[in-house]
Design a protein around this motif. Structure first.
Motif, mmCIF file in Angstrom:
data_model
loop_
_atom_site.group_PDB
_atom_site.id
_atom_site.type_symbol
_atom_site.label_atom_id
_atom_site.label_comp_id
_atom_site.label_asym_id
_atom_site.label_seq_id
_atom_site.Cartn_x
_atom_site.Cartn_y
_atom_site.Cartn_z
ATOM 1 N N ASP A 98 0.829 -1.211 0.000
ATOM 2 C CA ASP A 98 0.000 0.000 0.000
ATOM 3 C C ASP A 98 0.859 1.255 0.000
ATOM 4 O OD1 ASP A 98 -2.558 -1.136 -0.050
ATOM 5 O OD2 ASP A 98 -2.685 -1.286 2.138
ATOM 6 N N HIS A 99 1.904 1.248 0.818
ATOM 7 C CA HIS A 99 2.695 2.480 0.942
ATOM 8 C C HIS A 99 3.565 2.724 -0.288
ATOM 9 C CE1 HIS A 99 3.813 5.888 3.355
ATOM 10 N NE2 HIS A 99 5.058 5.717 2.962
ATOM 11 N N ARG A 100 4.082 1.676 -0.878
ATOM 12 C CA ARG A 100 4.844 1.870 -2.121
ATOM 13 C C ARG A 100 3.926 2.377 -3.237
ATOM 14 N NH1 ARG A 100 8.757 -3.543 -2.190
ATOM 15 N NH2 ARG A 100 10.179 -2.842 -0.521
ATOM 16 N N ARG A 101 2.707 1.881 -3.258
ATOM 17 C CA ARG A 101 1.740 2.386 -4.244
ATOM 18 C C ARG A 101 1.419 3.854 -3.985
ATOM 19 N NH1 ARG A 101 -4.436 0.165 -4.453
ATOM 20 N NH2 ARG A 101 -5.290 1.724 -5.891
ATOM 21 N N HIS A 102 1.312 4.221 -2.708
ATOM 22 C CA HIS A 102 1.076 5.626 -2.363
ATOM 23 C C HIS A 102 2.178 6.513 -2.922
ATOM 24 C CE1 HIS A 102 0.678 9.309 -0.064
ATOM 25 N NE2 HIS A 102 1.803 9.055 0.592
ATOM 26 N N TYR A 130 2.066 6.931 -6.819
ATOM 27 C CA TYR A 130 0.968 7.730 -7.379
ATOM 28 C C TYR A 130 0.524 8.836 -6.423
ATOM 29 C CZ TYR A 130 0.662 3.753 -10.550
ATOM 30 O OH TYR A 130 0.953 2.773 -11.467
ATOM 31 N N SER A 131 1.417 9.328 -5.599
ATOM 32 C CA SER A 131 1.039 10.236 -4.515
ATOM 33 C C SER A 131 0.206 11.424 -4.998
ATOM 34 C CB SER A 131 2.294 10.749 -3.807
ATOM 35 O OG SER A 131 1.940 11.495 -2.666
ATOM 36 N N ASP A 132 -0.992 11.543 -4.423
ATOM 37 C CA ASP A 132 -1.951 12.612 -4.718
ATOM 38 C C ASP A 132 -2.389 12.633 -6.179
ATOM 39 O OD1 ASP A 132 -2.175 13.510 -2.113
ATOM 40 O OD2 ASP A 132 -0.482 14.886 -2.288
ATOM 41 N N ARG A 133 -2.306 11.461 -6.841
ATOM 42 C CA ARG A 133 -2.799 11.312 -8.209
ATOM 43 C C ARG A 133 -3.660 10.058 -8.287
ATOM 44 N NH1 ARG A 133 1.509 9.983 -11.526
ATOM 45 N NH2 ARG A 133 2.872 9.538 -9.747
ATOM 46 N N ASP A 134 -4.267 9.840 -9.432
ATOM 47 C CA ASP A 134 -5.042 8.618 -9.611
ATOM 48 C C ASP A 134 -4.159 7.407 -9.337
ATOM 49 O OD1 ASP A 134 -7.285 10.021 -10.305
ATOM 50 O OD2 ASP A 134 -7.012 9.802 -12.470
ATOM 51 N N GLY A 135 -4.644 6.507 -8.516
ATOM 52 C CA GLY A 135 -3.874 5.331 -8.130
ATOM 53 C C GLY A 135 -3.398 5.383 -6.697
ATOM 54 N N ASP A 136 -3.322 6.584 -6.110
ATOM 55 C CA ASP A 136 -2.954 6.713 -4.704
ATOM 56 C C ASP A 136 -4.101 6.153 -3.862
ATOM 57 O OD1 ASP A 136 -2.324 7.500 -2.115
ATOM 58 O OD2 ASP A 136 -1.707 9.524 -2.676
ATOM 59 N N PRO A 137 -3.823 5.181 -2.984
ATOM 60 C CA PRO A 137 -4.925 4.586 -2.219
ATOM 61 C C PRO A 137 -5.540 5.517 -1.183
ATOM 62 C CG PRO A 137 -2.824 3.684 -1.498
ATOM 63 C CD PRO A 137 -2.542 4.504 -2.722
ATOM 64 N N ARG A 146 -7.635 -3.896 -2.920
ATOM 65 C CA ARG A 146 -6.444 -4.468 -2.281
ATOM 66 C C ARG A 146 -5.260 -4.329 -3.230
ATOM 67 N NH1 ARG A 146 -3.775 -9.674 -1.837
ATOM 68 N NH2 ARG A 146 -2.809 -9.888 0.242
ATOM 69 N N THR A 147 -4.214 -3.622 -2.767
ATOM 70 C CA THR A 147 -3.030 -3.398 -3.591
ATOM 71 C C THR A 147 -2.378 -4.722 -3.964
ATOM 72 O OG1 THR A 147 -2.651 -1.253 -2.532
ATOM 73 C CG2 THR A 147 -0.784 -2.255 -3.679
ATOM 74 N N ASN A 148 -1.935 -4.821 -5.204
ATOM 75 C CA ASN A 148 -1.317 -6.044 -5.714
ATOM 76 C C ASN A 148 0.094 -6.198 -5.142
ATOM 77 O OD1 ASN A 148 -0.163 -8.087 -7.198
ATOM 78 N ND2 ASN A 148 -0.860 -7.338 -9.172
ATOM 79 N N PRO A 149 0.315 -7.132 -4.209
ATOM 80 C CA PRO A 149 1.642 -7.260 -3.601
ATOM 81 C C PRO A 149 2.694 -7.796 -4.568
ATOM 82 C CG PRO A 149 0.204 -9.007 -2.814
ATOM 83 C CD PRO A 149 -0.659 -8.076 -3.620
ATOM 84 N N ARG A 150 2.280 -8.577 -5.566
ATOM 85 C CA ARG A 150 3.258 -9.093 -6.520
ATOM 86 C C ARG A 150 3.868 -7.963 -7.333
ATOM 87 N NH1 ARG A 150 6.928 -12.335 -6.452
ATOM 88 N NH2 ARG A 150 5.535 -13.875 -5.517
ATOM 89 N N ARG A 151 3.103 -6.899 -7.564
ATOM 90 C CA ARG A 151 3.633 -5.752 -8.295
ATOM 91 C C ARG A 151 4.437 -4.820 -7.390
ATOM 92 N NH1 ARG A 151 0.576 -1.320 -12.252
ATOM 93 N NH2 ARG A 151 2.312 0.127 -12.307
#
Length: 298
Positions: A97-101, A104-111, A141-146
Motif C-alpha cells: 500500500d505504501h509503495r503504491r502511495h 501515485y502520490s496525490d494522483r489517480d492510483g494513490d490509495p 487491495r493493492t497487488n503485492p506481486r507488483r
C-alpha cells in the motif's frame, strides 16, 4: 495491475481492527473518571506504543518500504513482528500500500489521497475522511506481486505475514497478562487490556493515519515534491518523526525525515543506534547537497 479485491473476511477484519479500538477511545474519558488511571497502565501503554509504533516507522516504513538501511536477519524479524503488533495490517500488504502511495502520490492510483475528490471545502472534508481511514473500508487491495515482490520472496516475512492474526491477539493480551501478573489481580489485567491494548492501538492508528490525511493537507512545504505532502510539527513526537512528511517525500529513501534544525526524529535516532550496534548498515542518511537541490527558492 494496481489492485485486486479483498475477500469478505479480509474486509470484515479490517473494519473490526479499525472500529473496536476506536470505540475504546470513545469510552476512555468516562471510564478514566470512574476507574482512575494507574501509573502501571500508563507505563504499559507507553511501552507498547513505542514498540509497535517504532515497528511501523522504522520497520514497515523506513526499512521494508524504502530500504533506508540494511538490517541483520534478527533485526529484520524483530521489526516485522513489532510493526505487526500495531494492528495496521500484515507487513506485506502494508508495504505494498505504501509503495503504491509513493508511486501515485496525490494522483489517480494513490490509495489514500485527501485530494481525491477535488478542492472545494466539501470535497476536502470527504477527502480527509477517505485519506484518514475511509480507504481502509473499501474492497480495493493493492497487488503485492507488483509492489512488494521482494517481501513475497522472503521466507521469514511470508511467515510473519501469515502470523498477523496471532500477533494481533498477542498485542492485545500481552499487556493484560503483564498487568495481571504485576498487580496479581484480574482488575489489573482488565485495565491493562483496555489502556495498553485497545486505547494504545487506537491512538497509534490515528497518529499514523493523520500522516496520510493531515500531512497532505496542512503544514509547511520547504522542499520540492511531486505531491502536496507537508511537514506538520505538532505530530512529530507522537509519530516518531514521520510527520516531517514533505522532507520525506522529497527524499523517500532517507533514513532521517527531520532534516531541519530542531526537527526531532526519534525513528532516525533509533536507526542511528542500530548502526552503532552494527545491527544495521548502509544507512542512507540525507545528503546536504541533495537536500539543497530540493529546497524551494525563497
Amino acid at each position: 495491475m494496481l489492485a485486486g479485491r479483498k475477500s469478505g473476511t479480509e474486509a470484515f477484519l479490517v473494519k473490526l481492527f479499525a472500529v473496536v479500538p476506536l470505540v475504546a477511545v470513545a469510552a476512555a474519558v468516562p471510564l478514566a473518571w470512574g476507574w482512575g488511571l494507574s501509573w502501571l497502565d500508563i507505563g504499559l501503554a507507553a511501552a507498547f506504543y513505542c514498540v509497535s509504533g517504532l515497528g511501523i516507522t522504522v520497520g514497515f516504513h523506513r526499512y521494508f518500504t524504502h530500504g533506508s538501511f540494511r538490517a541483520r536477519r534478527g533485526l529484520r524479524i524483530a521489526l516485522a513482528v513489532a510493526g505487526s503488533m500495531a494492528m495496521q495490517g500484515p507487513v506485506i500488504d502494508w508495504v505494498a500500500d505504501h509503495r503504491r502511495h509513493h508511486a501515485y502520490s496525490d494522483r489517480d492510483g494513490d490509495p489514500h489521497s485527501p485530494w481525491r475528490f477535488g478542492t472545494s471545502p466539501a470535497a476536502l472534508a470527504k477527502g480527509f475522511w477517505h485519506a484518514h481511514m475511509g480507504w481502509l473500508f473499501g474492497r480495493d487491495r493493492t497487488n503485492p506481486r507488483r509492489f512488494a515482490p521482494d517481501l513475497l520472496d522472503d521466507t521469514d516475512l511470508r511467515t510473519i505475514d501469515r502470523l498477523f492474526p496471532v500477533l494481533t491477539v498477542g498485542t492485545l493480551l500481552l499487556p493484560a497478562l503483564l498487568g495481571g501478573l504485576i498487580t496479581m489481580s484480574w482488575w489489573g489485567a482488565l485495565t491493562a487490556f483496555f489502556w495498553a491494548g485497545l486505547v494504545r492501538v487506537a491512538v497509534l492508528h490515528h497518529v499514523t493515519w493523520s500522516v496520510n490525511s493531515l500531512c497532505h493537507l496542512i503544514g509547511e512545504r520547504p522542499f520540492e515534491a511531486r505531491d502536496r505532502s507537508a511537514n506538520f510539527w505538532p505530530l512529530a513526537i507522537a509519530s516518531f518523526g514521520e510527520s516531517w512528511h514533505n522532507s520525506h517525500h522529497a527524499d523517500p529513501t532517507g533514513a532521517r525525515h527531520g532534516v531541519g534544525r530542531g526537527q526531532l526524529d526519534i525513528s532516525a535516532r533509533l536507526i542511528w543506534m542500530f548502526e552503532k550496534f552494527r545491527w544495521a548498515s548502509h544507512v542512507r542518511w540525507p545528503r546536504p547537497e541533495r537536500l539543497a537541490r530540493k529546497l524551494k527558492a525563497a
